[in-house]
Scaffold this active site. Sequence first.
Site, PDB file in Angstrom:
ATOM      1  CG  ASP A   1       4.920   0.214   6.571  1.00  0.00           C
ATOM      2  OD1 ASP A   1       5.123  -0.954   6.847  1.00  0.00           O
ATOM      3  OD2 ASP A   1       4.064   0.931   7.143  1.00  0.00           O
TER       4      ASP A   1
ATOM      5  CB  SER B   1      -0.948  -0.003   1.204  1.00  0.00           C
ATOM      6  OG  SER B   1      -0.237  -0.038   2.425  1.00  0.00           O
TER       7      SER B   1
HETATM    8  N1  LIG Z   1      -1.117  -4.750  -4.789  1.00  0.00           N
HETATM    9  C1  LIG Z   1      -2.035  -3.813  -4.580  1.00  0.00           C
HETATM   10  N2  LIG Z   1      -2.681  -3.242  -5.608  1.00  0.00           N
HETATM   11  C2  LIG Z   1      -3.576  -2.288  -5.409  1.00  0.00           C
HETATM   12  N3  LIG Z   1      -3.916  -1.800  -4.204  1.00  0.00           N
HETATM   13  C3  LIG Z   1      -3.327  -2.334  -3.149  1.00  0.00           C
HETATM   14  C4  LIG Z   1      -2.347  -3.356  -3.258  1.00  0.00           C
HETATM   15  N4  LIG Z   1      -1.937  -3.681  -2.019  1.00  0.00           N
HETATM   16  C5  LIG Z   1      -2.615  -2.890  -1.182  1.00  0.00           C
HETATM   17  N5  LIG Z   1      -3.460  -2.084  -1.848  1.00  0.00           N
HETATM   18  C6  LIG Z   1      -4.345  -1.055  -1.284  1.00  0.00           C
HETATM   19  O1  LIG Z   1      -3.833  -0.685   0.014  1.00  0.00           O
HETATM   20  C7  LIG Z   1      -4.798  -0.950   1.049  1.00  0.00           C
HETATM   21  C8  LIG Z   1      -4.111  -1.381   2.323  1.00  0.00           C
HETATM   22  O2  LIG Z   1      -3.305  -2.512   2.061  1.00  0.00           O
HETATM   23  P1  LIG Z   1      -2.456  -3.199   3.213  1.00  0.00           P
HETATM   24  O3  LIG Z   1      -3.325  -4.133   3.971  1.00  0.00           O
HETATM   25  O4  LIG Z   1      -1.744  -2.126   3.981  1.00  0.00           O
HETATM   26  O5  LIG Z   1      -1.436  -4.052   2.333  1.00  0.00           O
HETATM   27  P2  LIG Z   1       0.128  -4.157   2.415  1.00  0.00           P
HETATM   28  O6  LIG Z   1       0.413  -5.137   3.502  1.00  0.00           O
HETATM   29  O7  LIG Z   1       0.549  -4.673   1.071  1.00  0.00           O
HETATM   30  O8  LIG Z   1       0.640  -2.783   2.682  1.00  0.00           O
HETATM   31  C9  LIG Z   1      -5.719  -1.983   0.411  1.00  0.00           C
HETATM   32  O9  LIG Z   1      -6.981  -1.951   1.022  1.00  0.00           O
HETATM   33  C10 LIG Z   1      -5.749  -1.518  -1.048  1.00  0.00           C
HETATM   34  O10 LIG Z   1      -6.607  -0.368  -1.194  1.00  0.00           O
HETATM   35  O1  LIG Z   2       2.184  -4.872  11.774  1.00  0.00           O
HETATM   36  C1  LIG Z   2       3.211  -4.462  11.223  1.00  0.00           C
HETATM   37  O2  LIG Z   2       4.311  -4.963  11.465  1.00  0.00           O
HETATM   38  C2  LIG Z   2       3.103  -3.311  10.217  1.00  0.00           C
HETATM   39  O3  LIG Z   2       1.798  -3.339   9.621  1.00  0.00           O
HETATM   40  C3  LIG Z   2       1.576  -2.403   8.580  1.00  0.00           C
HETATM   41  O4  LIG Z   2       2.359  -2.737   7.453  1.00  0.00           O
HETATM   42  P1  LIG Z   2       1.772  -3.722   6.273  1.00  0.00           P
HETATM   43  O5  LIG Z   2       2.883  -3.954   5.303  1.00  0.00           O
HETATM   44  O6  LIG Z   2       0.642  -2.969   5.620  1.00  0.00           O
HETATM   45  O7  LIG Z   2       1.330  -4.969   6.939  1.00  0.00           O
HETATM   46  C4  LIG Z   2       1.853  -1.010   9.107  1.00  0.00           C
HETATM   47  O8  LIG Z   2       1.760  -0.067   8.047  1.00  0.00           O
HETATM   48  C5  LIG Z   2       3.209  -0.885   9.795  1.00  0.00           C
HETATM   49  O9  LIG Z   2       3.366   0.405  10.369  1.00  0.00           O
HETATM   50  C6  LIG Z   2       3.328  -1.954  10.880  1.00  0.00           C
HETATM   51  O10 LIG Z   2       4.598  -1.923  11.502  1.00  0.00           O
HETATM   52 MG   LIG Z   3       0.161  -1.463   4.195  1.00  0.00          MG
END
Ligand SMILES: Nc1ncnc2c1ncn2[C@@H]1O[C@H](COP(=O)(O)OP(=O)(O)O)[C@@H](O)[C@H]1O
Ligand SMILES: O=C(O)[C@H]1O[C@H](OP(=O)(O)O)[C@H](O)[C@@H](O)[C@@H]1O
Ligand SMILES: [Mg+2]
Length: 355
Positions: A171, A126
């Site tokens: 992140d 994200s």
């Molecule tokens: N690969 C992706 N493509 C498009 N949107 C994404 C993707 N990964 C995450 N998102 C967007 O970011 C939001 C938050 O994702 P998140 O749970 O933080 O994933 P991550 O662990 O990859 O950061 C999702 O609800 C979606 O809107």
């Molecule tokens: O739980 C964690 O370690 C992290 O979770 C989120 O990252 P994501 O890659 O979307 O799982 C969050 O944004 C971070 O701040 C946390 O450390």
């Molecule tokens: Mg995320």
Amino acid sequence: MATDKNSVIENRAYARIGLLGNPSDVYNGRTISLSLGNFWASVKLEPSDYLMIVPHPSHDLVQFDSLSHLVNRLQTDGYYGGVRLLMAICKIFHNYCKDNNISLHEGGFKLSYDTNIPRQTGLSGSSAIVCAALSCLLDFYQVRHLIKVEVRPNLILNAEKELGIVAGLQDRVAQVYGGLVYMDFDKKLMDELGHGKYTPMDLDLLPPLYLIYAENPSDSGKVHSTVRQRWLNGDKFLISSMEEVADVALEGQAALIAKDYAKLATLMNRNFDLRRQMFGDEALGAMNIEMVEIARRVGAASKFTGSGGAVVVLCPEGSSQASLVEDECKKAGFSFQQVQVMPSFLTQVDLETMS
Ligand SMILES: Nc1ncnc2c1ncn2[C@@H]1O[C@H](COP(=O)(O)OP(=O)(O)O)[C@@H](O)[C@H]1O
Ligand SMILES: O=C(O)[C@H]1O[C@H](OP(=O)(O)O)[C@H](O)[C@@H](O)[C@@H]1O
Ligand SMILES: [Mg+2]
């Protein structure tokens, strides 16, 4: 990178691994995180007479083969793709510039994105999209020198907060800085500076690391929201456990500097064990726990890279142990890769903004 306002701009942001201390970044703690060269998001900005956020052909799917295809898709990936992230960073960027008297020219643009970061697997897919978009905006409006590197992670986080996603800064710091970074989010420091203290570390301090992940969308914002609420309510167990998680990063900094990888392994395991006690197995998910345990069964150390979906592994016994983990991953259907660390690619202009 060309910064002519008529040229097409393209920027990447890489996935990241929370090596130690996460998720205490969400709770005024400390973390050590690294930029992961294996995966990235890229955002393209094309100057245009109007302003358009381009939906991604697969991540923002709106055309389906059938009703069951639509329902299936929503059940696995949820309702959201990256469009809302791009919109949110445009808003946050605009408002930040307005509040800080940074004037922006009137030109329009088309903003599109692509990503190979496995979706919602705790590899920070994200914020990679948001971070790459912010880089494009900095170049298009030629304001890179006016927005300090230290505040950029806040802008990226604010874009996600805008969408109700509960997250921390680690992140975004790893993605803005690149390389390996020690981060301190101490409350006093945050209140005084408006951001944490970020200290880049030498990449040569790292041992070989490995990554296990699965196609496993889980919404990190949701995972965090209950725990965050309990923490805000003053839950004593959570507060003291989160402090222990932050201490893992502090001890880890010393272990890395000493290249004491046995200690690093112990700290990684401790980090995950603390998360498990705080969040509970149901919230973490059986598949995520299995990814951690697969590595531990052959004596390797392991923990989540983020909130779940991917695991970082240290093999104190070297490459033969890594092969054992790889074999187990194959049997279980998980992907396995060696970690490539992405060094910092901050430019001279970026570096000059740093205090
Ligand atoms: N690969 C992706 N493509 C498009 N949107 C994404 C993707 N990964 C995450 N998102 C967007 O970011 C939001 C938050 O994702 P998140 O749970 O933080 O994933 P991550 O662990 O990859 O950061 C999702 O609800 C979606 O809107
Ligand atoms: O739980 C964690 O370690 C992290 O979770 C989120 O990252 P994501 O890659 O979307 O799982 C969050 O944004 C971070 O701040 C946390 O450390
Ligand atoms: Mg995320």
